[in-house]
Design an enzyme around this catalytic site. Sequence first.
Site, PDB file in Angstrom:
ATOM      1  N   GLY A  10      45.685  49.247  47.095  1.00 57.61           N
ATOM      2  CA  GLY A  10      46.280  48.911  45.800  1.00 57.61           C
ATOM      3  C   GLY A  10      46.978  50.106  45.186  1.00 57.61           C
ATOM      4  CG  ASP A  56      37.336  38.717  49.829  1.00 52.44           C
ATOM      5  OD1 ASP A  56      36.575  39.240  48.984  1.00 52.44           O
ATOM      6  OD2 ASP A  56      38.149  37.821  49.550  1.00 52.44           O
ATOM      7  CB  VAL A  57      34.710  43.708  48.313  1.00 57.05           C
ATOM      8  CG1 VAL A  57      35.512  44.881  48.845  1.00 57.05           C
ATOM      9  CG2 VAL A  57      35.349  43.130  47.038  1.00 57.05           C
ATOM     10  CG  LEU A  73      39.418  52.029  42.645  1.00 53.12           C
ATOM     11  CD1 LEU A  73      38.229  52.916  42.926  1.00 53.12           C
ATOM     12  CD2 LEU A  73      40.708  52.779  42.999  1.00 53.12           C
ATOM     13  CB  ALA A 114      37.596  50.958  39.328  1.00 53.15           C
ATOM     14  CE1 TYR A 145      40.311  43.575  35.991  1.00 55.60           C
ATOM     15  CE2 TYR A 145      40.777  44.110  33.698  1.00 55.60           C
ATOM     16  CZ  TYR A 145      40.704  44.493  35.033  1.00 55.60           C
ATOM     17  OH  TYR A 145      41.016  45.788  35.391  1.00 55.60           O
ATOM     18  CE  LYS A 149      37.393  45.591  37.148  1.00 57.62           C
ATOM     19  NZ  LYS A 149      37.266  46.570  38.239  1.00 57.62           N
ATOM     20  CE1 TYR A 159      22.611  45.945  42.590  1.00 54.28           C
ATOM     21  CE2 TYR A 159      22.059  47.269  44.512  1.00 54.28           C
ATOM     22  CZ  TYR A 159      22.355  46.050  43.953  1.00 54.28           C
ATOM     23  OH  TYR A 159      22.407  44.929  44.740  1.00 54.28           O
ATOM     24  NE  ARG A 186      48.758  46.085  37.013  1.00 55.79           N
ATOM     25  CZ  ARG A 186      47.946  46.780  37.788  1.00 55.79           C
ATOM     26  NH1 ARG A 186      46.991  47.496  37.252  1.00 55.79           N
ATOM     27  NH2 ARG A 186      48.083  46.759  39.105  1.00 55.79           N
TER      28      ARG A 186
HETATM   29  P1  NAD Z   1      45.673  46.716  42.314  1.00 57.96           P
HETATM   30  O1  NAD Z   1      45.730  45.244  42.167  1.00 57.96           O
HETATM   31  O2  NAD Z   1      46.932  47.434  42.621  1.00 57.96           O
HETATM   32  O3  NAD Z   1      44.601  47.149  43.393  1.00 57.96           O
HETATM   33  C1  NAD Z   1      43.439  46.424  43.634  1.00 57.96           C
HETATM   34  C2  NAD Z   1      43.198  46.423  45.136  1.00 57.96           C
HETATM   35  O4  NAD Z   1      41.979  45.722  45.383  1.00 57.96           O
HETATM   36  C3  NAD Z   1      44.296  45.701  45.907  1.00 57.96           C
HETATM   37  O5  NAD Z   1      44.677  46.450  47.018  1.00 57.96           O
HETATM   38  C4  NAD Z   1      43.652  44.383  46.316  1.00 57.96           C
HETATM   39  O6  NAD Z   1      44.188  43.853  47.497  1.00 57.96           O
HETATM   40  C5  NAD Z   1      42.199  44.791  46.435  1.00 57.96           C
HETATM   41  N1  NAD Z   1      41.289  43.660  46.224  1.00 57.96           N
HETATM   42  C6  NAD Z   1      41.233  42.826  45.165  1.00 57.96           C
HETATM   43  N2  NAD Z   1      40.261  41.923  45.327  1.00 57.96           N
HETATM   44  C7  NAD Z   1      39.700  42.197  46.523  1.00 57.96           C
HETATM   45  C8  NAD Z   1      38.640  41.616  47.251  1.00 57.96           C
HETATM   46  N3  NAD Z   1      37.970  40.550  46.790  1.00 57.96           N
HETATM   47  N4  NAD Z   1      38.303  42.139  48.453  1.00 57.96           N
HETATM   48  C9  NAD Z   1      38.964  43.218  48.938  1.00 57.96           C
HETATM   49  N5  NAD Z   1      39.997  43.813  48.289  1.00 57.96           N
HETATM   50  C10 NAD Z   1      40.343  43.302  47.104  1.00 57.96           C
HETATM   51  O7  NAD Z   1      45.019  47.257  40.960  1.00 57.96           O
HETATM   52  P2  NAD Z   1      44.878  48.746  40.440  1.00 57.96           P
HETATM   53  O8  NAD Z   1      45.693  48.854  39.218  1.00 57.96           O
HETATM   54  O9  NAD Z   1      45.074  49.713  41.544  1.00 57.96           O
HETATM   55  O10 NAD Z   1      43.367  48.730  39.980  1.00 57.96           O
HETATM   56  C11 NAD Z   1      42.343  49.286  40.795  1.00 57.96           C
HETATM   57  C12 NAD Z   1      41.027  49.177  40.056  1.00 57.96           C
HETATM   58  O11 NAD Z   1      41.099  49.889  38.823  1.00 57.96           O
HETATM   59  C13 NAD Z   1      40.631  47.744  39.709  1.00 57.96           C
HETATM   60  O12 NAD Z   1      39.253  47.601  39.858  1.00 57.96           O
HETATM   61  C14 NAD Z   1      41.006  47.630  38.251  1.00 57.96           C
HETATM   62  O13 NAD Z   1      40.208  46.682  37.583  1.00 57.96           O
HETATM   63  C15 NAD Z   1      40.757  49.037  37.755  1.00 57.96           C
HETATM   64  N6  NAD Z   1      41.566  49.345  36.573  1.00 57.96           N
HETATM   65  C16 NAD Z   1      42.898  49.545  36.686  1.00 57.96           C
HETATM   66  C17 NAD Z   1      43.658  49.833  35.562  1.00 57.96           C
HETATM   67  C18 NAD Z   1      45.134  50.084  35.623  1.00 57.96           C
HETATM   68  O14 NAD Z   1      45.739  50.355  34.575  1.00 57.96           O
HETATM   69  N7  NAD Z   1      45.767  50.062  36.771  1.00 57.96           N
HETATM   70  C19 NAD Z   1      43.034  49.890  34.309  1.00 57.96           C
HETATM   71  C20 NAD Z   1      41.682  49.646  34.244  1.00 57.96           C
HETATM   72  C21 NAD Z   1      40.952  49.397  35.378  1.00 57.96           C
END
Ligand code: NAD
Length: 324
Positions: A10, A56-57, A73, A114, A145, A149, A159, A186
């Site tokens: 991601g 898939d996690v 993440l 995250a 969401y 979270k 845990y 976004r």
């Molecule tokens: P993103 O969507 O670009 O990346 C998320 C990644 O997780 C993707 O590669 C996706 O394919 C993978 N993913 C999603 N669900 C999955 C699953 N069930 N199994 C395996 N892989 C899975 O988002 P991001 O912006 O890079 O965000 C990364 C993390 O940071 C997330 O947990 C998000 O909630 C958190 N976060 C991001 C922001 C932001 O501003 N970007 C802000 C707050 C929190």
Amino acid sequence: MTIIVTGGAGFIGSCLVERLLAEGQKVLVIDSLWTGSMVNVDKFKGHPNYRFANWDVRNKYPIRETPKQIYHLACPASPDHFGESPIEILETCFRGTQNSLDLAVSCNARVLIASTSEIYGDPRVTPQSEDYWGNTNSFGPRACYDEGKRITEALAYGYQQKHNLEVRIARIFNAYGPSMQLRDGRAVPNFIAAAMEGRPITIYGDGSAGRCFQYVTDCVDGLISLMQSGYTRPVNIGTNAETTVEDLARMIAALVAEKIGSTRKVPIQFFPARTDDPYRRKPDITLAKEVLGWQPRVILRDGLEKTVDWFLQNSGKMPVVKVI
Ligand code: NAD
């Protein structure tokens, strides 16, 4: 020993992987490519310390790995997915996080979760410090969401208490930068896409909502500092430099016009605010400064310029995000 990065294909994850590899770490990415893309990780192919597992996690990890650290993440982060896949997002938050925590327990690894500023909901206090409990709606379009979270944090706490697990909680505030999907919904990529394609920029609300946009490398520095720290409670990772959504749109329109040499004005269209969208989101980052010695360094204009440059060069390579 390996470091696992779930969600490593991601936006933030791929930037984190790049940093970890540059530091000489061995990295295993676990990602289902739901909202991420191989385009983000193709550059690591062939690196001796890099491996990728398409997984898939939500399903138990079939790996025989003893990681020393897990950055968890994996989760969609764009509001566009909240309406399409609420159950899958909740499952990812609960089961996905539990699978990472279980793996960590089994090999005595440290886990960084995250989390997000969204756990504060539509906050009644500004700026938001870590001891503010938030104002979320558990029965609305963002609930999968925001509440998902909150569950990840509660699981991590459980845990920590029950298994004495080393957990770190990063409450990330609006990150932006290269490797976001152009159409992931976004604000920053949305505005850049509209400006690049000569379409009006769409703003939900009157544009006065306040946001604090941190550049992705700052965010990654914060995550690594937190992982390495001894601090075991949630920490805000964000910038407290605030801008309005309308100012952001105007900055992006001007930057794109400058880069492509256009004199055409990009119009802004205002639509009603989305339900439960927070009005002001601004972190108090005192704690991060104190316990991590970390603070963001990249100012918005510089970060946006790098991001616009990247989108202008790479937008043709981006796949359309799929719905699961
Ligand atoms: P993103 O969507 O670009 O990346 C998320 C990644 O997780 C993707 O590669 C996706 O394919 C993978 N993913 C999603 N669900 C999955 C699953 N069930 N199994 C395996 N892989 C899975 O988002 P991001 O912006 O890079 O965000 C990364 C993390 O940071 C997330 O947990 C998000 O909630 C958190 N976060 C991001 C922001 C932001 O501003 N970007 C802000 C707050 C929190």
